[in-house]
Scaffold this active site. Structure first.
Site, PDB file in Angstrom:
ATOM      1  CB  SER A 186     -36.190 -74.913  42.740  1.00 59.96           C
ATOM      2  OG  SER A 186     -36.843 -76.137  43.011  1.00 59.96           O
ATOM      3  CE1 TYR A 199     -36.228 -75.294  37.307  1.00 54.17           C
ATOM      4  CE2 TYR A 199     -36.230 -76.679  39.274  1.00 54.17           C
ATOM      5  CZ  TYR A 199     -36.670 -75.562  38.598  1.00 54.17           C
ATOM      6  OH  TYR A 199     -37.545 -74.698  39.202  1.00 54.17           O
TER       7      TYR A 199
END
Length: 322
Positions: A186, A199
């Site tokens: 990400s 995350y």
């Protein structure tokens, strides 16, 4: 010329050279077909099959479809049987390639069964796409709901599943002396990212693991690359409207595949590369300011509420038409 003047001239020259190199690297991203050309037979030359995790929707589905369009048979994996079967029918109808469906929950200890189901397949490409975002609305670590279970789920889904899938498929690639592994990270993992701490940290593992693995197996003819997108219109991103920055999964995947020879990490597109550099240039004192973090939370909450209202309105309108 005194020492102070020489120092500033040297410093200025170094800054110009540094930004000149960055500009050159960015310009390469504008013309991937020139700088990172792939022959038409590249994907099928890696092997007969591609394996894509988290392939029932979004980026995973787009990778499965794109690789089938390149001539590969695909194994699609997810825990949602109905969605997988729909994707399988779509791939067969549009490409005519073979599809193997594996219904499985990669957060569980299922990898020996997966290895059995993949046995004997000539796998040339692995896309580790499956991932879990603990909460769409950003929150502090201790404010996560069911924190103990969330920690376990995020590690199992974002970290363990990727390493285990590499363990299963990498030996065959090493024996054949070719293969491609794409691990989806990400863009927010580029820096320590507050409110998405768990995350983002899990995606940092994806990047470091991939980079270390590439260093180990580059000489074996295997490409191992991290792809770190920012905005892609998927369920994880609340299906944001597509624009120049937020890409559809199909557009993002087609662009990202053009950069397979661009290094061990890419952002997958020109606009996301620019966003990555912009994020890295913002001083942490600004990014981590309480007012900035609160504004981020408020923005995402309002956007989520707006999307929920729109969905409810559309549902009501559909019901009235019936």
């Amino acid at each position: 010329m005194d020492l102070m003047e020489l120092f500033f001239i040297t410093l200025g020259t170094a800054v110009i050279v540094c930004y000149g190199v960055k500009l050159l690297l960015f310009s390469r991203m504008l013309f991937p077909k020139i700088w990172f050309p792939l022959p038409n037979y590249f994907f099928t030359s890696m092997g007969e099959w591609a394996v894509v995790t988290g392939a029932s929707e979004g980026i995973g589905r787009a990778y499965a479809l794109a690789l089938a369009e390149q001539g590969m048979n695909v194994v699609i994996m997810s825990r949602t049987k109905a969605a997988l079967e729909h994707v399988a029918k779509e791939i067969v109808a549009t490409t005519g390639k073979r599809v193997k469906v594996i219904v499985t929950d990669l957060m569980e200890d299922v990898f020996s069964e997966i290895e059995d189901q993949l046995w004997g397949l000539n796998i040339g490409i692995l896309v580790n796409n499956v991932g879990m975002l603990p909460s769409f609305i950003p929150c502090k670590f201790l404010e996560c709901a069911e924190l103990d279970q969330t920690i376990t789920k995020v590690i199992n889904c974002n970290v363990k599943s990727m390493a285990k899938m590499c363990k299963i498929i990498l030996p065959g690639m090493e024996n054949r002396g070719k293969g491609v592994i794409i691990n989806i990270s990400s863009g927010i993992a580029s820096i320590p990212f507050p409110l998405y701490t768990l995350y983002a940290a899990s995606k940092v593992f994806v990047e470091r693991f991939s980079q270390g693995l590439q260093a180990e197996y580059r000489d074996k003819g295997i490409i191992i690359q991290t792809v770190a997108p920012f905005g892609v219109s998927t369920r994880m991103a609340d299906y944001q409207k597509t624009n120049m920055v937020t890409l559809s999964p199909d557009d993002f995947v087609k662009r990202s595949l053009q950069y397979l020879r661009a290094g061990d990490k890419t952002y997958g597109s020109v606009c996301h590369t620019f966003l990555g550099w912009l994020l890295l240039s913002i001083p942490f004192k600004i990014l981590y300011a309480e007012c900035v973090l609160v504004s981020l939370q408020d923005y995402v909450k309002k956007r989520t509420q707006k999307a929920s209202v729109s969905a409810s309105s559309a549902s009501s309108e559909k019901g009235r038409k019936r």
